[in-house]
Write an enzyme that holds these catalytic residues in place. Structure first.
Site, PDB file in Angstrom:
ATOM      1  N   GLY A   1       0.601  53.305  64.123  1.00 17.96           N
ATOM      2  CA  GLY A   1       1.619  52.326  63.824  1.00 17.96           C
ATOM      3  C   GLY A   1       2.450  51.752  64.938  1.00 17.96           C
TER       4      GLY A   1
ATOM      5  N   GLU B   1      -2.271  59.173  65.103  1.00  7.16           N
ATOM      6  CA  GLU B   1      -3.440  58.375  64.691  1.00  7.16           C
ATOM      7  C   GLU B   1      -3.317  56.913  65.125  1.00  7.16           C
ATOM      8  OE1 GLU B   1      -3.161  58.667  60.434  1.00  7.16           O
ATOM      9  OE2 GLU B   1      -3.790  60.753  60.364  1.00  7.16           O
ATOM     10  N   PRO B   2      -3.136  56.639  66.400  1.00  8.61           N
ATOM     11  CA  PRO B   2      -2.980  55.238  66.809  1.00  8.61           C
ATOM     12  C   PRO B   2      -4.286  54.464  66.718  1.00  8.61           C
ATOM     13  CG  PRO B   2      -3.047  56.642  68.743  1.00  8.61           C
ATOM     14  CD  PRO B   2      -3.088  57.556  67.552  1.00  8.61           C
ATOM     15  N   GLY B   3      -4.199  53.231  66.297  1.00  6.06           N
ATOM     16  CA  GLY B   3      -5.370  52.353  66.269  1.00  6.06           C
ATOM     17  C   GLY B   3      -5.108  51.137  67.136  1.00  6.06           C
ATOM     18  N   ARG B   4      -4.309  50.218  66.587  1.00  6.78           N
ATOM     19  CA  ARG B   4      -3.997  48.962  67.253  1.00  6.78           C
ATOM     20  C   ARG B   4      -3.572  49.156  68.715  1.00  6.78           C
ATOM     21  NH1 ARG B   4      -2.271  44.556  64.466  1.00  6.78           N
ATOM     22  NH2 ARG B   4      -1.762  45.907  62.707  1.00  6.78           N
TER      23      ARG B   4
ATOM     24  N   TYR C   1      -2.176  37.474  57.684  1.00  7.62           N
ATOM     25  CA  TYR C   1      -0.767  37.877  57.868  1.00  7.62           C
ATOM     26  C   TYR C   1       0.058  36.826  58.604  1.00  7.62           C
ATOM     27  CZ  TYR C   1      -3.428  42.373  58.287  1.00  7.62           C
ATOM     28  OH  TYR C   1      -4.298  43.416  58.174  1.00  7.62           O
TER      29      TYR C   1
ATOM     30  N   CYS D   1     -14.803  26.319  55.637  1.00  5.11           N
ATOM     31  CA  CYS D   1     -14.270  25.438  54.598  1.00  5.11           C
ATOM     32  C   CYS D   1     -13.146  26.125  53.829  1.00  5.11           C
ATOM     33  CB  CYS D   1     -15.394  25.030  53.658  1.00  5.11           C
ATOM     34  SG  CYS D   1     -16.722  24.230  54.560  1.00  5.11           S
ATOM     35  N   GLU D   2     -12.040  26.369  54.500  1.00  8.55           N
ATOM     36  CA  GLU D   2     -10.839  26.949  53.906  1.00  8.55           C
ATOM     37  C   GLU D   2      -9.655  26.377  54.680  1.00  8.55           C
ATOM     38  OE1 GLU D   2     -10.459  29.279  51.490  1.00  8.55           O
ATOM     39  OE2 GLU D   2     -12.531  29.957  51.274  1.00  8.55           O
TER      40      GLU D   2
ATOM     41  N   TYR E   1      -8.491  45.054  64.754  1.00  6.88           N
ATOM     42  CA  TYR E   1      -8.516  44.346  63.477  1.00  6.88           C
ATOM     43  C   TYR E   1      -9.049  42.924  63.650  1.00  6.88           C
ATOM     44  CZ  TYR E   1      -5.661  48.400  62.419  1.00  6.88           C
ATOM     45  OH  TYR E   1      -5.219  49.693  62.296  1.00  6.88           O
TER      46      TYR E   1
HETATM   47  C1  LIG Z   1      -4.519  52.033  59.760  1.00 12.48           C
HETATM   48  C2  LIG Z   1      -4.101  53.448  59.899  1.00 12.48           C
HETATM   49  C3  LIG Z   1      -3.778  53.982  61.157  1.00 12.48           C
HETATM   50  C4  LIG Z   1      -3.735  53.135  62.409  1.00 12.48           C
HETATM   51  O1  LIG Z   1      -2.660  52.255  62.380  1.00 12.48           O
HETATM   52  P1  LIG Z   1      -2.312  51.360  63.671  1.00 12.48           P
HETATM   53  O2  LIG Z   1      -1.177  50.546  63.251  1.00 12.48           O
HETATM   54  O3  LIG Z   1      -3.530  50.564  63.993  1.00 12.48           O
HETATM   55  O4  LIG Z   1      -1.972  52.312  64.775  1.00 12.48           O
HETATM   56  C5  LIG Z   1      -3.483  55.320  61.222  1.00 12.48           C
HETATM   57  N1  LIG Z   1      -3.491  56.117  60.121  1.00 12.48           N
HETATM   58  C6  LIG Z   1      -3.786  55.628  58.897  1.00 12.48           C
HETATM   59  C7  LIG Z   1      -3.788  56.543  57.737  1.00 12.48           C
HETATM   60  C8  LIG Z   1      -4.100  54.294  58.753  1.00 12.48           C
HETATM   61  O5  LIG Z   1      -4.377  53.809  57.533  1.00 12.48           O
END
Ligand SMILES: *Cc1c(COP(=O)(O)O)cnc(C)c1O
Length: 409
Positions: free
Chosen positions: A231, A265-268, A308, A334-335, A362
């Protein structure tokens, strides 16, 4: 100025691989991972990269080689982690609707933990584990009811969201889990939303989870780990984003002397700003007062603006083509929602190459084949080497499965 990814010019990458093209910097992936391990060094956390941000096998392999674990939300993502050489023992299985087949696959693979979000899910996991003669390690995802102050579609920590177990139901859920014979209760987790630009909701969520941990331990239930989810936001435009050292200090202070290991759990924030989407201008069009820059990438390649109203910085890679004008930068789909930017000042002519920034997270992972558009190629740049990590799809590939099912009667 020549815009580049590491030592390679975007213009040459577009020449070599075509457009639209996702380009990722391997050094930026490494730096983003190290930023976490360095900031949190005193807590020695397990960083579990959220695969859904970008699941390309080569990106997963790179993170695995750095020692990273993974956070998955489907059996398909687990298959990706294993195919990339990631360790199941460092993999957390999140998600609100795990099927029996997904649970069985994850149990047999030996994932580190199931982040469970409801009582029926606990019961299902217990039954599947019992049938397989295995014990399932579980954490309960608690909804701490804090406002993450982000876009409503990516805010997940409020009572009104489908995610997690409400704070007031948490103790009963832990008692329920502890009584199930094929579960081993090991942790607690939360994930309050994505693209968070403030630290306060993250530390507030941590504090609420710790209060619960203390209550549980007083009742004789001792947990091994706390998982604070992902997050932390990234800079797309001019946002200020949480400082990882400040985040780490806040968590360390809140944890105090408790014997708990930490999972994140970082993603972004591990991939977002490592990626750029290159796209070619097809036409510049004027409808009355309104101008459109029509490019060869579309919402099927980058859905965030449509989904978003997200902002992505866009630069013209080609030598400046005259005066900037205000235009919507749109794809061929076509949107009406098919835009990459609205009311953006840009200088652009047909044939120019544009760089859409912050397209590592994403973007490719949300890509679709809408309008029968083959998905774009992906390239990972390492110094002066460009590695193709996903070839451009062909229309033949898109048609093949259905063509094989055509009936003549
Ligand atoms: C999507 C998600 C993440 C990653 O979130 P980011 O904002 O990309 O860091 C981590 N944990 C869970 C459970 C998620 O659904």
């Amino acid at each position: 100025m020549t815009l580049r990814c590491e030592n390679l010019a975007f213009a040459e990458l577009a020449e070599q691989f075509g457009t639209p093209l996702y380009v990722y910097s391997q050094a930026a992936l490494t730096d983003a991972y190290r930023a976490y391990t360095q900031a949190f060094a005193a807590l020695n956390p397990l960083i579990c990269y959220a695969v859904k941000a970008n699941g390309n096998l080569s990106i997963l392999r790179h993170f695995a080689a750095l020692g990273c674990g993974f956070d998955i939300v489907s059996g398909g993502e687990l298959a990706r982690v294993l195919a990339a050489g990631g360790e199941a023992g460092k993999t957390i299985f999140s998600g609100v609707g795990k099927s029996e087949a997904e649970m069985a696959f994850a149990l047999q693979s030996g994932v580190k933990c199931f982040n469970v979000e409801s009582l029926p899910e606990l019961d299902r996991l217990n039954a599947v584990a019992g049938r397989l003669g295995l014990s399932a390690p579980v954490s309960l995802r608690i909804n701490p009811d804090v406002d993450a102050q982000t876009h409503p579609y990516i805010s997940t920590g409020l009572k009104a969201n489908k995610f997690g177990i409400a704070m007031q139901d948490a103790e009963a859920a832990y008692l329920h889990a502890a009584a199930l014979p094929h579960l081993n209760v090991v942790g607690i987790d939360c994930h309050i939303g994505s693209q968070l630009t403030n630290l306060a909701p993250l530390s507030e969520a941590c504090e609420r989870l710790l209060m619960l941990i203390d209550k549980l331990s007083a009742a004789g239930m001792v947990l091994e780990h706390i998982d604070l989810g992902g997050g932390v936001g990234i800079v797309y435009q001019d946002e200020s984003v949480p400082d990882l050292h400040a985040y780490a200090e806040a968590v360390q202070r809140l944890l105090g002397g408790r014997k708990l290991s930490l999972i994140l759990e970082p993603g972004r924030s591990l991939v977002g700003n490592a990626g750029t989407l290159l796209t070619r201008v097809e036409f510049v069009k004027k409808n009355g007062d309104k101008s459109f820059v029509i490019v060869d990438a579309a919402m099927n390649d980058l859905m965030r603006p449509a989904l978003y109203q997200a902002y992505h910085h866009i630069e013209n890679v080609s030598p400046a083509a005259g005066e900037p004008f205000v235009a919507d930068i749109v794809g061929p789909i076509c949107e009406t929602g098919d835009f990459l930017a609205q009311n953006r000042a840009i200088a652009a002519c047909a044939g120019d190459l544009l760089a859409v920034r912050s397209a590592g997270a994403y973007a490719a992972s949300m890509a679709s084949n809408y309008n029968t558009r083959p998905r774009a190629a992906e390239v990972l740049v390492d110094g002066d080497r460009a590695k193709l990590i996903r070839p451009r799809e062909t229309v033949d590939q898109l048609l093949a499965a259905e063509a094989a099912c055509l009936h003549d009667d």
